[in-house]
Design an enzyme around this catalytic site. Structure first.
Site, PDB file in Angstrom:
ATOM      1  N   GLY A  69       0.827  -1.197   0.000  1.00 33.84           N
ATOM      2  CA  GLY A  69       0.000   0.000   0.000  1.00 33.84           C
ATOM      3  C   GLY A  69       0.861   1.246   0.000  1.00 33.84           C
ATOM      4  N   GLY A 117       0.372  -5.274   0.639  1.00 33.58           N
ATOM      5  CA  GLY A 117      -0.823  -5.206  -0.187  1.00 33.58           C
ATOM      6  C   GLY A 117      -0.688  -5.905  -1.518  1.00 33.58           C
ATOM      7  N   GLU A 140       5.473  -5.905   7.661  1.00 31.14           N
ATOM      8  CA  GLU A 140       4.802  -4.847   8.423  1.00 31.14           C
ATOM      9  C   GLU A 140       5.410  -4.552   9.787  1.00 31.14           C
ATOM     10  OE1 GLU A 140       2.085  -5.832   5.167  1.00 31.14           O
ATOM     11  OE2 GLU A 140       3.314  -7.017   6.532  1.00 31.14           O
ATOM     12  N   ASP A 148      -1.654  -7.617   7.130  1.00 30.48           N
ATOM     13  CA  ASP A 148      -3.089  -7.480   6.885  1.00 30.48           C
ATOM     14  C   ASP A 148      -3.403  -8.054   5.512  1.00 30.48           C
ATOM     15  OD1 ASP A 148      -1.894  -5.407   5.408  1.00 30.48           O
ATOM     16  OD2 ASP A 148      -3.557  -4.021   5.747  1.00 30.48           O
TER      17      ASP A 148
END
Length: 359
Positions: A69, A117, A140, A148
């Site tokens: 992301g 992502g 992360e 995620d």
């Protein structure tokens, strides 16, 4: 319904193949809100289009499919106390669910960098192709966040404790490692991808991929599973680190890596992996959304992005600074209900429910 227009993601049809090209090569195709919304809409359109038999997702440029992301945009949103990140994640997680439930073959070219992502728009697909250039993972904890996009569920299903090792260390993994972990299905040399894409225009997805797939190299991670399984069997991060330090030199290096990450992120990541076992993807995404919003409100996510991407001093000041200072009650708070702000993907009924929600 036509997809939203944005130059950051391109859509075209060749033969019976719908092609999604992530088109921010200068940012290794990092996902932004416009790209996610456009993909949601276009995939919903193609799902009902009899002229499209297969969907392919790939990345522009030669650096990779997607580096994750757009964390600079997230950082700016946090600085201004905005709500754009929460909206972005809500759409992104709907996209992950949509891909996992897609009614047609969804082929992902996981070439080059495929991080965060990028894993979300590829590893939930039905035919996931890696190459000798693949460098994938969920890094992360390096930026004070938690895996995620369904990554906690994917890594919880990996052989033994190898997914726990990948999540806590944030290690970059090879294509062979991705196959071993269950994040990918086939190995194809990178110089064969253009010919494979052309074959997908007229052949079935299985036949086309089968024609170009080769035996993968050995997975380094698979060769380390014995000490990984022994050290990461604990449900306590401090105990994991102690076990690593009493093992092989590779294990000691892993302990050093973990202790350099955000202590809060390490403990919340471990709890996420343990809690997600047996959940559906939608339940996992709902849990990740709760945790993500709590990370937005805490200090480490902002500090991690600052240190790694903004100021680039690689010297984050974590709060608290050690694993011992992150208490169980602190970790529990990350999983508490959001009340009316819950994402609620688990309540949607199958593909149709996800598609309607996506639109």
């Amino acid at each position: 319904m036509e997809a939203l227009e944005t130059d950051d993601v391109l859509f075209e049809r060749r033969g019976h193949l719908g092609i999604v090209t992530l088109n921010r090569p200068q940012a290794v195709n990092a996902l932004n809100a416009g790209m996610v919304k456009a993909m949601l809409q276009q995939l919903a359109v193609w799902a009902d289009d009899d002229a499209v038999a297969t969907v392919l997702v790939c990345g522009a440029g030669d650096r990779g499919l997607c580096a994750g992301g757009d964390i600079v945009a997230i950082y700016k949103d946090m600085l201004h106390g905005g709500t754009e990140t929460a909206s972005f994640w809500a759409d992104e997680y709907r996209l992950n669910s949509l891909i996992a439930r897609y009614p047609k073959p969804y082929v992902a070219f996981m070439d080059g960098l495929v991080l965060g992502g990028g894993v979300g728009v590829s590893a939930h697909g039905s035919l996931r192709v890696v190459t000798e250039r693949t460098r994938t993972g969920m890094p992360e904890t390096t930026i004070g966040f938690v895996p995620d996009v369904g990554g906690t569920l994917l890594l919880s299903r990996a052989p033994g404790q190898t997914g726990t090792h990948a999540a806590l260390t944030g290690a970059h993994l090879s294509g062979a490692d991705a196959l071993f972990l269950g994040l990918a299905d086939h190995f194809v040399p990178s110089d064969s991808l253009p010919a494979l894409a052309e074959a997908l225009e007229s052949s079935t997805a299985d036949a086309a991929v089968g024609r170009f797939a080769q035996a993968a190299p050995d997975s380094a991670l698979a060769g380390q599973q014995e000490w990984i399984d022994a050290a990461y069997a604990h449900d306590d991060a401090e105990e994991i680190v102690r076990s690593l330090r009493s093992s092989s030199p590779e294990a000691v290096e892993a302990a050093d890596t973990i202790e350099a990450k955000s202590p809060t992120s390490v403990k919340v990541t471990l709890a996420s992996l343990r809690r997600v076992r047996g959940l559906s993807l939608e339940e996992a995404l709902d849990q990740e959304y709760r945790v993500g919003l709590r990370c937005l409100a805490g200090p480490d996510f902002r500090e991690g992005i600052r240190a790694q991407v903004v100021d680039k001093d690689r010297n984050p000041q974590w709060k608290p600074p050690t694993l011992a200072e992150v208490h169980e009650s602190d970790v529990e708070g990350y999983f508490a209900s959001l009340g009316d702000a819950e994402l609620g993907l688990a309540g949607l009924a199958g593909w149709a429910g996800v598609a309607v929600e996506a639109q």
